[in-house]
Enzyme design. Structure first.
Site, PDB file in Angstrom:
ATOM      1  N   GLU A 162      -5.703   8.001  -2.111  1.00 15.85           N
ATOM      2  CA  GLU A 162      -6.092   6.811  -1.357  1.00 15.85           C
ATOM      3  C   GLU A 162      -6.947   5.820  -2.145  1.00 15.85           C
ATOM      4  O   GLU A 162      -6.840   4.619  -1.935  1.00 15.85           O
ATOM      5  CB  GLU A 162      -6.800   7.226  -0.070  1.00 15.85           C
ATOM      6  CG  GLU A 162      -5.951   8.082   0.856  1.00 15.85           C
ATOM      7  CD  GLU A 162      -4.660   7.412   1.304  1.00 15.85           C
ATOM      8  OE1 GLU A 162      -4.495   6.188   1.105  1.00 15.85           O
ATOM      9  OE2 GLU A 162      -3.789   8.120   1.844  1.00 15.85           O
ATOM     10  N   TYR A 179     -10.965   5.247   0.839  1.00 17.54           N
ATOM     11  CA  TYR A 179     -10.139   4.046   0.733  1.00 17.54           C
ATOM     12  C   TYR A 179     -10.920   2.913   0.055  1.00 17.54           C
ATOM     13  O   TYR A 179     -10.692   2.593  -1.107  1.00 17.54           O
ATOM     14  CB  TYR A 179      -9.657   3.607   2.111  1.00 17.54           C
ATOM     15  CG  TYR A 179      -8.670   4.551   2.750  1.00 17.54           C
ATOM     16  CD1 TYR A 179      -7.300   4.340   2.657  1.00 17.54           C
ATOM     17  CD2 TYR A 179      -9.104   5.669   3.470  1.00 17.54           C
ATOM     18  CE1 TYR A 179      -6.385   5.202   3.251  1.00 17.54           C
ATOM     19  CE2 TYR A 179      -8.200   6.539   4.063  1.00 17.54           C
ATOM     20  CZ  TYR A 179      -6.844   6.301   3.948  1.00 17.54           C
ATOM     21  OH  TYR A 179      -5.948   7.168   4.534  1.00 17.54           O
ATOM     22  N   HIS A 183       1.704   4.317  -3.190  1.00 20.00           N
ATOM     23  CA  HIS A 183       1.582   5.775  -3.171  1.00 20.00           C
ATOM     24  C   HIS A 183       2.686   6.468  -3.962  1.00 20.00           C
ATOM     25  O   HIS A 183       2.572   7.671  -4.250  1.00 20.00           O
ATOM     26  CB  HIS A 183       1.608   6.281  -1.733  1.00 20.00           C
ATOM     27  CG  HIS A 183       0.289   6.214  -1.029  1.00 20.00           C
ATOM     28  ND1 HIS A 183      -0.847   6.824  -1.526  1.00 20.00           N
ATOM     29  CD2 HIS A 183      -0.064   5.636   0.149  1.00 20.00           C
ATOM     30  CE1 HIS A 183      -1.850   6.619  -0.680  1.00 20.00           C
ATOM     31  NE2 HIS A 183      -1.412   5.896   0.333  1.00 20.00           N
ATOM     32  N   HIS A 237       0.829  -1.210   0.000  1.00 21.77           N
ATOM     33  CA  HIS A 237       0.000   0.000   0.000  1.00 21.77           C
ATOM     34  C   HIS A 237       0.864   1.263   0.000  1.00 21.77           C
ATOM     35  O   HIS A 237       0.667   2.153  -0.845  1.00 21.77           O
ATOM     36  CB  HIS A 237      -0.924   0.005   1.214  1.00 21.77           C
ATOM     37  CG  HIS A 237      -1.806   1.216   1.274  1.00 21.77           C
ATOM     38  ND1 HIS A 237      -3.057   1.261   0.709  1.00 21.77           N
ATOM     39  CD2 HIS A 237      -1.598   2.447   1.825  1.00 21.77           C
ATOM     40  CE1 HIS A 237      -3.593   2.457   0.901  1.00 21.77           C
ATOM     41  NE2 HIS A 237      -2.726   3.194   1.585  1.00 21.77           N
ATOM     42  N   GLU A 238       1.803   1.359   0.925  1.00 20.50           N
ATOM     43  CA  GLU A 238       2.571   2.597   1.018  1.00 20.50           C
ATOM     44  C   GLU A 238       3.459   2.796  -0.203  1.00 20.50           C
ATOM     45  O   GLU A 238       3.641   3.936  -0.661  1.00 20.50           O
ATOM     46  CB  GLU A 238       3.401   2.621   2.304  1.00 20.50           C
ATOM     47  CG  GLU A 238       2.594   2.492   3.587  1.00 20.50           C
ATOM     48  CD  GLU A 238       1.496   3.542   3.745  1.00 20.50           C
ATOM     49  OE1 GLU A 238       1.552   4.586   3.085  1.00 20.50           O
ATOM     50  OE2 GLU A 238       0.568   3.303   4.540  1.00 20.50           O
TER      51      GLU A 238
END
Length: 543
Positions: A355, A407, A336, A332-333
């Site tokens: 998001e 999200y 980004h 996930h991170e």
């Protein structure tokens, strides 16, 4: 009873007014969230942030050199630094300048004439004890901890609260600095890891200064310091733009665990280059850094604190089992890097751009390695986390983000749009095209919407209005009449909503094109209608 009822009504009214008053934007919100006249006239070019960190005192002291270009003449410039931090001195061309403080906003009175097109510099000195993060990364600030060996472990996390919680900056996302030097001085037995490339380690008597250079534009909340007793290992990835260095900094005791768990980083890079295009920061490399909180998307310096386990702290957020096939924070991170760091919102109200796409990237990672149905099961499973109570888009100009549905609902709206387009190669080209069209740019929701609509060849405005600006889920209502006639329409939607949807009638799969007006079609039988589960809608049989 009437009197009691009236009293209750009065109490509820006063309570609602109190809540409303608490939610009304303040002057501080406007100074933080809008492009004020004191921000609008100058364009960021370069920062050199120099910080010395004092772990025992939990304080910092430093300078920020701010280089900018004059877009139109003006004499008052806004720089932000939040309490309890203090700006102690501002100079331009060696001359001390005065400033007025209003909360976090500092209005600097410039003596030198600011001429159109000229490049100018400010040197801002500051110091203090920055806010301690209470529940990082959601409640931002600096985290001061010690590792299992008693060594200091320090890191910032400030996406919501802003970069100005610990350093003086132009704390608004619309203007990204073009490049940046980050120099961090720490006790001799510790290491700092920040964004970009390590240029030099300067040996001092009792300290070391780590100089990192970021050669790409960077959003201010992504600027990072991570300080600890780190050990390093790394690898190279042969990607779409050549050789990418991938470096990992972890606590000494966790080296072996990290070597195993961080294998997801290469898998992430392979999957996301397939879906989104080349990693956006080859020049600055990619790093994973262990920190004392869950993790965050600091550009080229992604922070990690998921405990070396799959899932989200060991849990599957989809409830399907697929969420345990990968380390949530790594996937996930790092996702980004494409949506947040490469493509950055101009206003926090458009945070869904960060998001929603990154939430959706989790299912695309699964699809790349385990097949389409795995990704679809995962994204459908996350629907249990959706509230559908308030819009995804927030309030513009006052630093007010939208609902947490950005999200999981955001991921599902993108998955639904993929089904509307019904062409997986075109869908992939749209995702890659976004990162090419808006490469290293700040964007608005309208720009993203218009680009996707143009590439899809569909009017998507009602679709985005429904899923981003309304809170309710579209309801497909239907009923049958005696002659096996199916009647159907959309209800609970914006007026022009006309999304096509795939449904099953018995054994037959058909694509309906409902509007908000009743339509009809002849069918073979009156079996219950079931929508394709990959469309995020509600279905209601009438009568």
């Amino acid at each position: 009873m009437i009197r009691i009822k009236n009293v209750l009504i009065l109490i509820l009214t006063l309570m609602s007014h109190s809540v409303l008053a608490q939610n009304l934007p303040t002057r501080a919100d406007t100074l933080r969230g809008s492009i004020t006249p004191e921000r609008e006239w100058w364009d960021l070019n370069y920062y050199h942030l120099s910080v010395e960190v004092f772990p025992e005192e939990q304080s910092i002291k430093g300078k920020n050199l701010v280089r900018y270009q004059v877009k139109k003449p003006a004499q008052i410039l806004q720089i932000d630094l939040q309490e309890p931090m203090e700006i102690t001195l501002v100079k331009q061309d060696g001359i001390e300048l005065s400033f007025k403080r209003e909360g976090a906003a500092h209005f600097i009175s410039l003596k030198k004439e600011q001429k159109l097109g000229e490049i100018e510099e400010l040197e801002i000195s500051y110091e203090g004890k920055p806010k301690v993060a209470f529940r990082p990364p959601w409640d931002g600030g600096i985290t001061w901890q010690k590792d299992a060996n008693g060594e200091h472990l320090i890191a910032n996390s400030n996406q919501g609260i802003g970069s100005s919680i610990w350093w003086p900056s132009k704390d608004h996302p619309a203007d990204e600095v073009d490049s940046m030097m980050i120099s961090v001085t720490v006790p001799k037995d510790l290491m700092d890891v920040s964004n970009g490339r390590l240029i030099e380690v300067e040996e001092n008597e009792k300290t070391k200064t780590y100089h990192w250079f970021v050669s790409n534009p960077i959003n201010d909340y992504g600027v990072n310091i991570s300080i600890g007793d780190y050990v390093h290992f790394g690898e190279e990835y042969e990607g779409e733009k050549g050789t990418l260095t991938m470096d990992y900094y972890v606590l000494r005791n966790n080296l072996e665990k990290a070597k195993k768990q961080f294998q997801d980083a290469i898998r992430m890079m392979e999957a996301f280059e397939h879906w989104f295009g080349p990693y956006p920061f080859y020049e600055d490399g990619f790093k994973l850094i262990e920190v004392p909180y869950l993790g965050m998307e600091h550009q080229s310096a992604v922070t990690y604190g998921n405990g070396y386990q799959n899932g989200y702290l060991g849990r599957d957020l989809s409830g399907t089992g697929w969420g345990l096939k990968f380390d949530f924070i790594i996937i996930h991170e790092a996702g980004h890097e494409w949506f947040a760091n490469n493509i950055t919102y101009q206003d926090v109200a458009d945070m869904w751009i960060h998001e929603s796409f990154t939430n959706y990237s989790e299912s695309l990672f699964l699809e790349y390695f385990y097949g389409k149905e795995a990704g679809q099961e995962y994204v459908r499973g996350t629907r249990m986390n959706i509230a559908n109570q308030s819009p995804i888009i927030g309030i513009y100009g006052v630093n007010r983000r939208g609902s947490g549905d950005m999200y999981y609902k955001g991921g599902n709206l993108l998955n639904t749009l993929r089904e509307v387009i019904a062409n997986d190669e075109k869908w992939r080209s749209i995702l890659r095209g976004l990162n090419e069209e808006f490469y290293h740019q700040t964007v608005t929701t309208r720009e993203v919407e218009e680009y996707m609509a143009q590439r899809a060849g569909i009017d998507l405005q009602p679709f985005f209005d429904q899923y981003l600006r309304a809170s309710s889920l579209p309801v497909l209502e239907y009923y049958f009449t005696e002659k096996s006639t199916l009647h159907y329409r959309w209800n609970g939607t914006v007026p022009a909503f006309a999304m096509p949807v795939d449904v099953m009638l018995g054994e037959e799969k058909i694509r309906l094109k409902p509007t908000t007006e009743w339509q009809e079609m002849n069918v073979r039988d009156q079996a219950d209608l079931e929508s394709d589960p990959d469309f995020y809608i509600s279905v209601l049989k009438m009568r």
